[in-house]
Design a protein around this motif. Structure first.
Motif, short mmCIF file in Angstrom:
data_model
loop_
_atom_site.label_atom_id
_atom_site.label_comp_id
_atom_site.label_asym_id
_atom_site.label_seq_id
_atom_site.Cartn_x
_atom_site.Cartn_y
_atom_site.Cartn_z
N SER A 1 -4.65 5.85 7.89
CA SER A 1 -3.73 6.52 6.96
C SER A 1 -2.37 5.84 7.12
N LYS B 1 0.84 -1.20 0.00
CA LYS B 1 0.00 0.00 0.00
C LYS B 1 0.88 1.24 0.00
N ARG B 2 0.28 2.34 -0.42
CA ARG B 2 1.00 3.60 -0.44
C ARG B 2 0.75 4.38 0.84
N THR B 3 1.71 5.20 1.20
CA THR B 3 1.57 6.07 2.36
C THR B 3 0.29 6.90 2.24
N GLU C 1 -2.78 5.76 2.38
CA GLU C 1 -3.94 4.95 2.01
C GLU C 1 -4.62 4.40 3.26
N LYS C 2 -5.91 4.12 3.12
CA LYS C 2 -6.66 3.44 4.17
C LYS C 2 -6.56 1.95 3.88
N VAL C 3 -6.21 1.17 4.90
CA VAL C 3 -5.97 -0.25 4.72
C VAL C 3 -6.88 -1.05 5.64
#
Lengths: 112, 112
Positions: free
Chosen positions: A80, A13-15, A17-19
């Motif tokens: 985040s 995932k990218r910095t 992003e909601k995971v």
């Protein structure tokens, strides 16, 4: 046989992003847990839940939240994602009473 | 504050030897002391556990020794085999819905 299933084994995932990390157990266990495992630090408890819609903070809850809408499902949410949340995440469950905790196989999260 | 201290961090033993992993705890309210075994890419699995009312427990080649007054417990693996190579975690809990408090783990290698 006891089964704790973590649907996503490997995620990138990218910095920011909601995971969502999902966990399902098929043993009708009341208690569910999310741990984080890092080399040299062992397993650290993020959150746990002892019933539907109930949650308690563990030792390292900052940056995480959880959701338990159904007894068999416990979700870990990174609102985040940040690079320091790159880690292996382990879900676990336990029946109320007996102390044995059963783990899933883990979800490897890389945040870039 | 580290509530369960585990040593050594890594250990190499020849096949047939007896690796010993030690743990010490601080919280006298702990009443359940399990050991978990973890193979690469897998979640931890319960290996053996002990309550503080006994000083020793054996299951196959695995033995827990428990010293309540010293607040220490250890894992011994008899006739160790290369298949025992894994990471071992000691843990402790004090009942209720809380999760386990883990040591930082020992990476064990059994050489053929």
């Amino acid at each position: 046989d006891v089964k704790v299933t973590q649907s996503s084994r490997y995620l990138v995932k990218r910095t920011g992003e909601k995971v969502f990390l999902e966990c399902v157990q098929d043993m009708d266990h009341e208690n569910m847990f999310w741990y984080r495992q890092d080399p040299g630090l062992g397993l650290r408890l993020i959150y746990f839940s002892y019933d539907v819609k109930m949650k308690e903070k563990g030792d390292i809850p900052e940056g995480y939240s959880v959701s338990r809408e159904k007894k068999e499902r416990f979700s870990l949410i990174l609102e985040s994602a940040s690079t320091n949340q790159t880690s292996m995440y382990l879900c676990a469950s336990r029946k109320q009473g007996p102390p044995t905790i059963y783990f899933g196989e883990g979800s490897w999260l890389t945040v870039v | 504050q580290q509530q369960v201290k585990q040593s050594p961090q890594s250990l190499i033993v020849q096949k047939g030897g007896i690796p010993i992993i030690n743990c010490a705890y601080e919280n006298t309210a702990f009443d359940y002391f399990p050991w978990y075994q973890q193979f690469p890419g897998k979640g931890p699995a319960l290996l053996i556990a002990i309550r503080p009312d006994v000083s020793e427990k054996k299951e196959g080649r695995f033995t827990i020794s428990f010293n309540k007054s010293a607040k220490q417990f250890s894992l011994h693996i008899m006739d160790s085999q290369p298949g025992d190579s894994a990471t071992y975690f000691c843990a402790a809990s004090q009942g209720g819905a809380d999760g386990l408090t883990f040591g930082k783990g020992t990476h064990l290698i059994i050489q053929p």
